[in-house]
Design a protein around this motif. Sequence first.
Motif, short mmCIF file in Angstrom:
data_model
loop_
_atom_site.label_atom_id
_atom_site.label_comp_id
_atom_site.label_asym_id
_atom_site.label_seq_id
_atom_site.Cartn_x
_atom_site.Cartn_y
_atom_site.Cartn_z
N TYR A 1 26.74 42.49 49.77
CA TYR A 1 26.51 42.36 48.30
C TYR A 1 27.30 41.15 47.97
O TYR A 1 28.55 41.39 48.03
CB TYR A 1 26.33 43.60 47.33
CG TYR A 1 26.26 43.25 46.05
CD1 TYR A 1 25.20 42.84 45.40
CD2 TYR A 1 27.29 43.49 44.90
CE1 TYR A 1 25.10 42.34 44.07
CE2 TYR A 1 27.15 43.12 43.95
CZ TYR A 1 26.40 42.64 43.07
OH TYR A 1 26.28 42.38 42.05
N ASN B 1 28.34 39.07 44.35
CA ASN B 1 27.83 38.88 42.98
C ASN B 1 28.32 37.59 42.50
O ASN B 1 29.56 37.43 42.59
CB ASN B 1 28.49 40.17 42.12
CG ASN B 1 28.01 39.85 40.83
OD1 ASN B 1 27.28 38.93 40.34
ND2 ASN B 1 28.34 40.76 40.00
N THR C 1 24.29 44.48 39.06
CA THR C 1 25.44 43.78 38.75
C THR C 1 26.73 44.86 39.31
O THR C 1 27.79 44.27 39.73
CB THR C 1 25.85 43.50 37.23
OG1 THR C 1 25.71 44.40 36.53
CG2 THR C 1 24.87 42.12 37.09
N ALA D 1 27.02 47.34 43.84
CA ALA D 1 28.20 47.07 44.48
C ALA D 1 28.90 48.47 44.78
O ALA D 1 29.80 48.59 45.73
CB ALA D 1 29.25 46.71 43.41
N GLU D 2 28.21 49.67 44.32
CA GLU D 2 28.71 50.81 44.92
C GLU D 2 28.12 51.20 46.33
O GLU D 2 28.39 52.06 47.02
CB GLU D 2 28.62 51.79 43.78
CG GLU D 2 29.62 51.74 42.66
CD GLU D 2 28.97 52.17 41.32
OE1 GLU D 2 28.25 53.15 41.24
OE2 GLU D 2 29.72 51.80 40.48
N ALA E 1 31.07 44.94 48.51
CA ALA E 1 31.00 43.74 47.55
C ALA E 1 31.80 42.64 47.54
O ALA E 1 32.89 43.11 47.89
CB ALA E 1 30.73 44.63 46.41
N TYR E 2 31.34 41.45 47.32
CA TYR E 2 32.20 40.55 47.33
C TYR E 2 31.71 39.59 46.05
O TYR E 2 30.66 39.62 45.67
CB TYR E 2 32.15 39.56 48.62
CG TYR E 2 32.56 40.23 49.63
CD1 TYR E 2 34.04 40.10 50.35
CD2 TYR E 2 31.72 41.07 50.53
CE1 TYR E 2 34.37 40.89 51.57
CE2 TYR E 2 32.19 41.88 51.65
CZ TYR E 2 33.45 41.65 51.98
OH TYR E 2 33.80 42.14 53.34
N GLY F 1 31.01 43.92 35.95
CA GLY F 1 30.44 43.36 37.24
C GLY F 1 31.76 42.81 38.11
O GLY F 1 31.57 42.64 39.27
N ALA G 1 33.67 45.92 39.75
CA ALA G 1 32.96 46.70 40.60
C ALA G 1 33.23 46.15 41.96
O ALA G 1 32.87 46.79 43.00
CB ALA G 1 31.24 46.66 40.27
N ILE G 2 33.74 45.06 42.08
CA ILE G 2 34.00 44.58 43.41
C ILE G 2 35.62 44.76 43.64
O ILE G 2 36.41 44.42 42.75
CB ILE G 2 33.90 42.76 43.40
CG1 ILE G 2 32.47 42.41 42.78
CG2 ILE G 2 34.24 42.31 44.74
CD1 ILE G 2 32.36 41.01 42.39
#
Length: 353
Positions: free
Chosen positions: A122, A124, A137, A141-142, A146-147, A342, A345-346
Motif C-alpha cells: 500500500y 499513500n 487512508t 495501512a494496517e 505501507a509506504y 494518514g 499509519a505508515i
Amino acid sequence: MKLPRSVESAEVGGQVVLVRSDLNVPLEDGRVADDTRIRASLPTIRLLLERGAREVRVCSHLGRPKTEEDRAKYSMDPVRAAVADAVGDERVRVLENTRFNAGETKNDPGFAAELAAGCDLYVNDAFGSAHRAHSSTVGVAELLPAYAGLLLLDELRNLGRLLGDVEEPFVIVSGGAKVEDKIAVLENLGGRADAVLIGGKMAEDVRSDNPFSFHAVLPTDVVAASAFEADAETKVTPFDALPEGWLGLDVGPRTRADFARRIVGARTVFWNGPMGVFEWPAFAEGTFAVAHALADCDGFTVVGGGDSVRAVHEAGVAERISWISTGGGASLELLEGRELPGVAAIPAAVGVS
Ligand code: 3PG
Ligand code: MG
C-alpha cells in the motif's frame, strides 16, 4: 519532523500495489475542471511502473457523495480518463470512488479488507486526505505493508519547514472567511512570525474580537462596496471608518503596498486565504497584489488552501512560488502541529529525521 518510509524504499517489482491518491478534483459538466491534483499524483504512479509493479491500483474519494443520485455525479470516470491519458499504461487501474462505500468514512475494517484484497503493498500519496482517518487512508495501512508516496513526502518536507527553524523575516498572510478554521494554525505559527498580515473578512472579525496572543497587522484601508455585488458602487475608505451599511470587500491600495513590501522583504512566507472577494474583478487587486508579492519574494514561499492556490494560478505566478500545497484542510492541520492520521499509519523511515 519524523517522515514516514518512502515508496522509494519498497520492493515493488512484480507486486500489486494499492495507491491512495487524492484525486478529489473539481468537476464541471462531467469533466475535470482542474487537474492539478491528478498531475501531482503521477510521479508516484510512474515510479511504480518504472520499477516493474505488476499492477498499480489507484483509489481515491471524489466529492462528498451522499445519495444514490450522487453516484452518477461523483463517478471516477472523468478522473480515470484523465489518468489513462496521462500514463497510458494498462497496468494502471483506477478504482471507483471510495466514498461510494459507506464504510470508507467510518474507517470500516471490512471495506479496508476489500480494498486490500489481492494487493501486496500500500502506498499513500494522498496528502490532501491525510487528515481523514478513513478505510483507504488508515484502515488499509494496517493490512498491507505501507509506504508514503512522493507527493505526500514532498508536502511533509515543504510544509514541515514552516514548523522548524525558518529563515527570518517570517511573514504569514491570512485572509478568507472561515476564521474559526484558521485560528489554531495562526496561534501555532503566529508567535514565531515577524508579522502576521490579515486581510479579507478575517480582518473585520479580528478587529471586533481579537482572538490572538500575538500582534496581528490589520489593513489600514479597504475597498468599500455599497452592496455585496460584483458591480456595486465602490470607494476606498480607512479600515476603521467604513460608512454605515457598506462592506469592505478588498484591502485598499495603501494596505496592498504595505503588505507587498513586507512580503517581498521576507525570507519565509506562508499564505492562506484571499484578501477579498477576488472572484469579482473590482475586489481582486488585494489578493493579486499578495500573489505577485510572493512571486517577487526570493525567500521560501508557501501557499495552502483552495482559494489562495486558485489566486496564484489566476495571477499567473504559480511557477514562482516555492511550494503550492495540494492540501487545504490537511495543510492547516499539519501546521496546527497536529499529527495526520494518514501519515501516522505508515511506519516511520529508518534513520532519517
Ligand atoms: C480536500 O479536497 O480537501 C480533500 O480531498 C479532502 O476532502 P474532504 O474534505 O471531503 O474529506
Ligand atoms: Mg518567489
